[in-house]
Scaffold this motif. Sequence first.
Motif, PDB file in Angstrom:
ATOM      1  N   LEU A 188      -4.773   2.884   0.712  1.00 30.01           N
ATOM      2  CA  LEU A 188      -5.241   2.616  -0.645  1.00 30.01           C
ATOM      3  C   LEU A 188      -4.064   2.234  -1.540  1.00 30.01           C
ATOM      4  CD1 LEU A 188      -7.498   5.809  -0.990  1.00 30.01           C
ATOM      5  CD2 LEU A 188      -8.194   3.537  -0.183  1.00 30.01           C
ATOM      6  N   PHE A 189      -4.150   1.090  -2.185  1.00 29.57           N
ATOM      7  CA  PHE A 189      -3.082   0.633  -3.080  1.00 29.57           C
ATOM      8  C   PHE A 189      -3.084   1.464  -4.367  1.00 29.57           C
ATOM      9  CE2 PHE A 189      -1.792  -2.304  -6.584  1.00 29.57           C
ATOM     10  CZ  PHE A 189      -0.447  -2.391  -6.246  1.00 29.57           C
ATOM     11  N   ASN A 190      -1.903   1.878  -4.795  1.00 28.29           N
ATOM     12  CA  ASN A 190      -1.771   2.735  -5.976  1.00 28.29           C
ATOM     13  C   ASN A 190      -1.548   1.863  -7.220  1.00 28.29           C
ATOM     14  OD1 ASN A 190      -1.043   4.600  -7.950  1.00 28.29           O
ATOM     15  ND2 ASN A 190       0.199   5.835  -6.553  1.00 28.29           N
ATOM     16  N   LEU A 191      -2.642   1.368  -7.788  1.00 32.96           N
ATOM     17  CA  LEU A 191      -2.541   0.503  -8.973  1.00 32.96           C
ATOM     18  C   LEU A 191      -1.938   1.238 -10.176  1.00 32.96           C
ATOM     19  CD1 LEU A 191      -3.076  -2.292 -10.247  1.00 32.96           C
ATOM     20  CD2 LEU A 191      -5.416  -1.529 -10.725  1.00 32.96           C
ATOM     21  N   PRO A 192      -2.318   2.500 -10.443  1.00 34.77           N
ATOM     22  CA  PRO A 192      -1.701   3.192 -11.585  1.00 34.77           C
ATOM     23  C   PRO A 192      -0.169   3.263 -11.497  1.00 34.77           C
ATOM     24  CG  PRO A 192      -3.656   4.368 -10.879  1.00 34.77           C
ATOM     25  CD  PRO A 192      -3.422   3.303  -9.853  1.00 34.77           C
ATOM     26  N   MET A 193       0.367   3.411 -10.286  1.00 41.97           N
ATOM     27  CA  MET A 193       1.829   3.445 -10.140  1.00 41.97           C
ATOM     28  C   MET A 193       2.424   2.077 -10.488  1.00 41.97           C
ATOM     29  SD  MET A 193       4.254   4.765  -6.982  1.00 41.97           S
ATOM     30  CE  MET A 193       3.894   3.524  -5.745  1.00 41.97           C
ATOM     31  N   ALA A 194       1.782   1.011 -10.049  1.00 39.10           N
ATOM     32  CA  ALA A 194       2.252  -0.346 -10.374  1.00 39.10           C
ATOM     33  C   ALA A 194       2.202  -0.566 -11.888  1.00 39.10           C
ATOM     34  CB  ALA A 194       1.406  -1.381  -9.643  1.00 39.10           C
ATOM     35  N   GLU A 195       1.124  -0.083 -12.515  1.00 33.59           N
ATOM     36  CA  GLU A 195       0.977  -0.237 -13.973  1.00 33.59           C
ATOM     37  C   GLU A 195       2.070   0.526 -14.724  1.00 33.59           C
ATOM     38  OE1 GLU A 195      -3.827  -0.990 -14.515  1.00 33.59           O
ATOM     39  OE2 GLU A 195      -3.073   1.068 -14.620  1.00 33.59           O
ATOM     40  N   LYS A 196       2.395   1.693 -14.220  1.00 36.97           N
ATOM     41  CA  LYS A 196       3.432   2.522 -14.858  1.00 36.97           C
ATOM     42  C   LYS A 196       4.759   1.761 -14.933  1.00 36.97           C
ATOM     43  CE  LYS A 196       5.611   5.871 -12.588  1.00 36.97           C
ATOM     44  NZ  LYS A 196       5.701   7.060 -11.728  1.00 36.97           N
ATOM     45  N   HIS A 197       5.026   0.970 -13.892  1.00 34.02           N
ATOM     46  CA  HIS A 197       6.289   0.206 -13.844  1.00 34.02           C
ATOM     47  C   HIS A 197       6.155  -1.196 -14.451  1.00 34.02           C
ATOM     48  CE1 HIS A 197       8.538   3.170 -11.538  1.00 34.02           C
ATOM     49  NE2 HIS A 197       7.456   3.355 -10.805  1.00 34.02           N
ATOM     50  N   VAL A 206       0.830  -1.212   0.000  1.00 38.08           N
ATOM     51  CA  VAL A 206       0.000   0.000   0.000  1.00 38.08           C
ATOM     52  C   VAL A 206       0.861   1.257   0.000  1.00 38.08           C
ATOM     53  CG1 VAL A 206      -1.713   1.300   1.355  1.00 38.08           C
ATOM     54  CG2 VAL A 206      -1.899  -1.180   1.170  1.00 38.08           C
ATOM     55  N   HIS A 207       1.988   1.200   0.703  1.00 35.19           N
ATOM     56  CA  HIS A 207       2.797   2.411   0.887  1.00 35.19           C
ATOM     57  C   HIS A 207       4.150   2.308   0.184  1.00 35.19           C
ATOM     58  CE1 HIS A 207      -0.232   3.681   3.763  1.00 35.19           C
ATOM     59  NE2 HIS A 207      -0.136   2.504   4.341  1.00 35.19           N
ATOM     60  N   LEU A 208       4.201   1.583  -0.923  1.00 38.83           N
ATOM     61  CA  LEU A 208       5.449   1.503  -1.697  1.00 38.83           C
ATOM     62  C   LEU A 208       5.735   2.830  -2.390  1.00 38.83           C
ATOM     63  CD1 LEU A 208       4.905  -1.936  -3.484  1.00 38.83           C
ATOM     64  CD2 LEU A 208       6.588  -1.477  -1.681  1.00 38.83           C
ATOM     65  N   CYS A 209       7.021   3.117  -2.620  1.00 38.97           N
ATOM     66  CA  CYS A 209       7.374   4.302  -3.399  1.00 38.97           C
ATOM     67  C   CYS A 209       7.724   3.885  -4.830  1.00 38.97           C
ATOM     68  CB  CYS A 209       8.530   5.047  -2.747  1.00 38.97           C
ATOM     69  SG  CYS A 209      10.068   4.109  -2.772  1.00 38.97           S
ATOM     70  N   ASP A 210       7.930   4.859  -5.683  1.00 41.57           N
ATOM     71  CA  ASP A 210       8.255   4.612  -7.090  1.00 41.57           C
ATOM     72  C   ASP A 210       9.473   3.702  -7.255  1.00 41.57           C
ATOM     73  OD1 ASP A 210       6.960   5.525  -9.517  1.00 41.57           O
ATOM     74  OD2 ASP A 210       6.881   7.482  -8.542  1.00 41.57           O
ATOM     75  N   ASP A 211      10.539   3.989  -6.490  1.00 42.21           N
ATOM     76  CA  ASP A 211      11.775   3.201  -6.616  1.00 42.21           C
ATOM     77  C   ASP A 211      11.534   1.741  -6.251  1.00 42.21           C
ATOM     78  OD1 ASP A 211      13.071   5.448  -7.391  1.00 42.21           O
ATOM     79  OD2 ASP A 211      14.222   5.740  -5.545  1.00 42.21           O
ATOM     80  N   GLU A 212      10.711   1.528  -5.218  1.00 43.20           N
ATOM     81  CA  GLU A 212      10.429   0.138  -4.796  1.00 43.20           C
ATOM     82  C   GLU A 212       9.618  -0.594  -5.866  1.00 43.20           C
ATOM     83  OE1 GLU A 212      10.412   0.277   0.050  1.00 43.20           O
ATOM     84  OE2 GLU A 212       8.737   1.248  -0.967  1.00 43.20           O
ATOM     85  N   CYS A 213       8.651   0.080  -6.464  1.00 45.84           N
ATOM     86  CA  CYS A 213       7.876  -0.525  -7.557  1.00 45.84           C
ATOM     87  C   CYS A 213       8.791  -0.896  -8.721  1.00 45.84           C
ATOM     88  CB  CYS A 213       6.788   0.429  -8.041  1.00 45.84           C
ATOM     89  SG  CYS A 213       5.327   0.423  -7.007  1.00 45.84           S
ATOM     90  N   TYR A 257     -12.656  -1.569  -6.882  1.00 46.23           N
ATOM     91  CA  TYR A 257     -13.224  -0.464  -7.657  1.00 46.23           C
ATOM     92  C   TYR A 257     -13.295   0.808  -6.798  1.00 46.23           C
ATOM     93  CZ  TYR A 257     -16.639   2.307 -10.264  1.00 46.23           C
ATOM     94  OH  TYR A 257     -17.273   3.319 -10.940  1.00 46.23           O
ATOM     95  N   LYS A 258     -13.711   0.631  -5.531  1.00 43.19           N
ATOM     96  CA  LYS A 258     -13.853   1.779  -4.625  1.00 43.19           C
ATOM     97  C   LYS A 258     -12.492   2.360  -4.249  1.00 43.19           C
ATOM     98  CE  LYS A 258     -17.936  -0.536  -2.853  1.00 43.19           C
ATOM     99  NZ  LYS A 258     -18.421  -1.405  -1.770  1.00 43.19           N
ATOM    100  N   VAL A 259     -11.492   1.491  -4.082  1.00 39.17           N
ATOM    101  CA  VAL A 259     -10.131   1.960  -3.798  1.00 39.17           C
ATOM    102  C   VAL A 259      -9.675   2.911  -4.904  1.00 39.17           C
ATOM    103  CG1 VAL A 259      -7.691   1.231  -3.701  1.00 39.17           C
ATOM    104  CG2 VAL A 259      -9.414  -0.024  -2.403  1.00 39.17           C
ATOM    105  N   MET A 260      -9.956   2.510  -6.143  1.00 43.72           N
ATOM    106  CA  MET A 260      -9.551   3.353  -7.272  1.00 43.72           C
ATOM    107  C   MET A 260     -10.362   4.647  -7.316  1.00 43.72           C
ATOM    108  SD  MET A 260      -7.102   1.713  -8.755  1.00 43.72           S
ATOM    109  CE  MET A 260      -7.029   2.038 -10.514  1.00 43.72           C
ATOM    110  N   GLN A 261     -11.662   4.557  -7.057  1.00 45.38           N
ATOM    111  CA  GLN A 261     -12.519   5.751  -7.057  1.00 45.38           C
ATOM    112  C   GLN A 261     -12.014   6.789  -6.049  1.00 45.38           C
ATOM    113  OE1 GLN A 261     -14.481   6.386  -9.500  1.00 45.38           O
ATOM    114  NE2 GLN A 261     -16.568   5.893  -8.903  1.00 45.38           N
TER     115      GLN A 261
END
Length: 434
Positions: free
Chosen positions: A305-314, A274-281, A340-344
């Motif tokens: 809230l998990f940041n799915l868009p950041m995971a997708e970017k990597h 949930v709290h990963l940074c860009d470098d970790e991804c 779905y709600k997490v993303m909303q």
Amino acid sequence: MPLTRKAYRAAILHSIADPAEVGIEASYEYFEDGLLVVDNGQISALGHASELLPTLPADIDITHYQDALITPGFIDTHIHLPQTGMVGAYGEQLLDWLNTYTFPCESQFADKAHADEVADIFIKELLRNGTTTALVFGSVHPQSVNSFFEAAQELDLRMIAGKVMMDRNAPDYLTDTAESSYLESKALIERWHGKGRLHYAVTPRFAPTSTPEQLTLAGQLLTEYPDLYMQTHISENLKEIEWVKELFPERKGYLDVYDHYQLLGERSVFAHGVHLCDDECARLAQTGSAISFCPTSNFFLGSGLFNLPMAEKHKLNVGIGTDVGGGTSFSLLQTLNEAYKVMQLQGARLSPFKSLYLATLGGARALRLEDKIGNLQPGSDADFLVLDYNATPLLSYRLKQANNIAETLFVLMTLGDDRTVQQTYAAGNLVHQR
């Protein structure tokens, strides 16, 4: 179990790619009147019924489902067998929740009869909810894994599990040692890994409950058996992250602890993130590691809230996890409702086709099993579900208003639960009938 050639006719839908990479339209195949042909536990053909029926022998056994959708079996990339009896436990965040509920519940698995009973309930719940493959945490006791694998083997299920390794910061009645965890894991690997459709996962609970010695030996197991899985938790809760910094001051962050002990790799799945940074991804993606996104439990334990868009970017592999008992439902349909709600809440959208991908092909890719499960391509294992459009009066009424498969799929994921799963098949065998 005697298997013959059978065919199943219904609307059929499966993911063939990640919508984030190819766009929504190119990510799935849908057959409004489809046919799935199964030979000896594997899919031998998939297509439009009108095209496939003339190619089949006249006497083939065809099951025709009205008002139903066939999809691949669901894949749960993070769940705890020993927490079945404490699902829905009130009032705590992660670290207090572990001490108040989890550890006492897991202590009961010292008793093989208890482990057998819970394994039976747990597998029935998975199948009732359409989950045909799961990545499962046992307890610290080897019998938790033996009981689970015995029950899974009887039904020829594709399952992955491991005994928890935990040698500090837990009650004495629930800790092993670095050496005993290594030897017990090794014995389980020798007994179960690669037997039928079963796989073993090296399972350090999370960095705070393992000494450097134990993490070193976990890494050693992965070196000794190159096709093993590894599962653990990461960056679920802010207090947990602070605790890891205190325990491992010499490492540059939470992920770096696991990296240092050589626990990242193509079959390594880290729950939460949930709290990963860009470098970790970026580092997870570089090593081929995967994340299990557990929205229900992240809400329930107030983790974030998990940041799915950041995971997708990597281009990081992501599967979905119920995380029972932090999660409150075995249903991946309900879990996708929460996703779905997490993303909303983050101002992002989760399309129903991305949700389908996460629960099927995305999970299979996270587990490096996309050649066997997660889709309905010929040559795959015949692990599939029949979802009933008339499972509840509200679902039935609502789906009559749906104009296309996208809307139908989204409604199934919003209003659906275990009642929606009419039948579950694993390796071509009917393993659950509602």
